[in-house]
Design an enzyme around this catalytic site. Sequence first.
Site, short mmCIF file in Angstrom:
data_model
loop_
_atom_site.label_atom_id
_atom_site.label_comp_id
_atom_site.label_asym_id
_atom_site.label_seq_id
_atom_site.Cartn_x
_atom_site.Cartn_y
_atom_site.Cartn_z
N SER A 108 0.85 -1.19 0.00
CA SER A 108 0.00 0.00 0.00
C SER A 108 0.89 1.24 0.00
CB SER A 108 -0.88 0.00 1.25
OG SER A 108 -1.67 1.17 1.31
N SER A 167 -2.47 -7.53 -3.54
CA SER A 167 -2.38 -8.98 -3.80
C SER A 167 -1.11 -9.56 -3.17
CB SER A 167 -2.43 -9.28 -5.29
OG SER A 167 -1.55 -8.47 -6.04
#
Length: 631
Positions: A468, A540
């Site tokens: 992130s 992911s």
Amino acid sequence: MHAPDNASSSAGQTLGRTDSRPALRFLTCGSVDDGKSTLIGRLLYEQNLILDDDFASLKSESRKFGAVGSDIDFALLLDGLEAEREQGITIDVAYCYFATPTRAFVVADTPGHEQYTRNMATGASNCELAVLLVDARKGLRTQTRRHAIIASLLGIRHIVLAVNKIDLVDYSQVVFEAITAEFAGFASELGFKEFIAIPISARYGDNVSSVSGNTSWYNGPHLLRYLETVEVENDSRQYPFRLAVQWVNRPDLDFRGYAGTVCSGRVRVGDELVVLPAGHVSQVKSIISSAGAVAEAEAGDAITIVLEDEIDIARGDMLVAPRDLPPVADQLSAHVVWMSPMPLLPGHSYLMKINKKTLLATVTEVKHRIDLDGAGEVNANILELNEIGACDFSIARPVPFDAYVDNPSTGAFILIDHTTNETVAAGMVDLALGRTTNIHRRPITISKVERSRLMNHKAAVMWFTGLSGAGKSTIANLVEADLHARGIHTIMLDGDHVRYGLNKDLSFTPADRVENMRRVGEVAKLMTEAGLVVLCAFISPFRAERQMVRELIAEGEFIEIFVDTPIEVCAARDPKGLYRRAYPGEIKDFTGVDQRYEAPERPELHLLAAQDNARTLADRVVEQLVRRNIF
């Protein structure tokens, strides 16, 4: 060959005359120290199948490692590992081939120790009959029952209860009949077609390959006679035709063949076949074996099939007979033998290897475990090491399979821990679940190639992965703007966007995260069918999830792009304020903080985002597409 004292001059001279005999594959199993290895060693000795040099070595090893005083310890003949000899137990599966004048045999001598249950299951997986040994002094034990249940689950329908060490209970008929009756009651629900009990002494040879005078009360056959005459019906040629594709053979532009070993049934040139899960139909143009072109092939043959039509087929797709279609489902119920010290838990995901395909599978429910002492079903929420139970699974994508009882060759699977690559379970499919069971895809009228030709570029999936704040969406947006300016038809899929709509019903539990990736992968695949270039920006974090999506997409169309940014840089950027909440523990299971991120091992493109700006990195992505002739 070393002959025992009572052997005839022709005993054992049969190894060269076995080609025409139907070989029987059987295993010896049972609890530790019940005499499995000793039995096979005695059998080989009495059939004069031990070479003189090996027999001399056996006598020497018996003096060093033997557990039977001054006698020859026949168990050492198969316990070849030094650790096995020192500990007096079988650890690995020992395979042995021998023959008599009437039959050839392949025997798997499996370990009895609970720690090596996985090895027993491996040995049993290719056998047609089980010789289950019981120490006459100790009777049925937990491992005895466990091995009987595993044999039943693996489709073995013939079992011999060899009540061993009968000499140590004074050849007691009462003891033998009591053990036999107890096992018969236990096994009544296990589905064995034929069950016979034989009193034996593996050490002294009673009822092993000749009838013993010490058990005059026993009227049945000796063990070898039964093995020579038993009829087993396990002809995989009688099952419907199945071939799981192992390799797409394309040596040049003019040849496309689908290689694999025929799982079951027969196939002939001219036969109509269905390709699952896609549902395409074609005819067999030719069959190629190691000997060249052949007219037909059957179960066990390694072949390459060439079809009349050009069809998009990948590894793990299945070629089947059109009149006997197997279920195609993304949910199934199965019995598993759990082999890991870490328990099986609902919600956990594993790699399922089934019919040449490896897919992410999530345990949706543990339905029950089997009580080994009573053979009954007991409610359970988890499975511990060496426990056997029934579970439901959700698979990343629909796959074709059969119930194990209907077709063992296409109804078995293993589970692999995707973090350690350890095999943690062996599974046998019970049935398909969900609405996809009897749904088969129909061929589409307009192909992807035709749609791509209309758009003047190829379809592709660009999968941006990273922590992130790594810059995935920023780079992907720049790439999409550049492609749009060039007239390329694109669509952007972003983690936050799909959570607002398509996946708003999903939480962030492990099971829901897997489902989130599965849905995104399916959407991306549909968009490539429309000829689009799809840009996907998702953290992911797990390799297995990214591999799951890769396998959904046609070969050469999935481009994994690793946006590699140090977590310190990501946390300093913190565009959504997530790290500021994750470090104090306000957000649980946050990737990079308290949940691991598995970096790609071989991405198509590795972007070092801390060294170059987003514009430069986006240009590298576009260059990659040009090199791949996407446009």
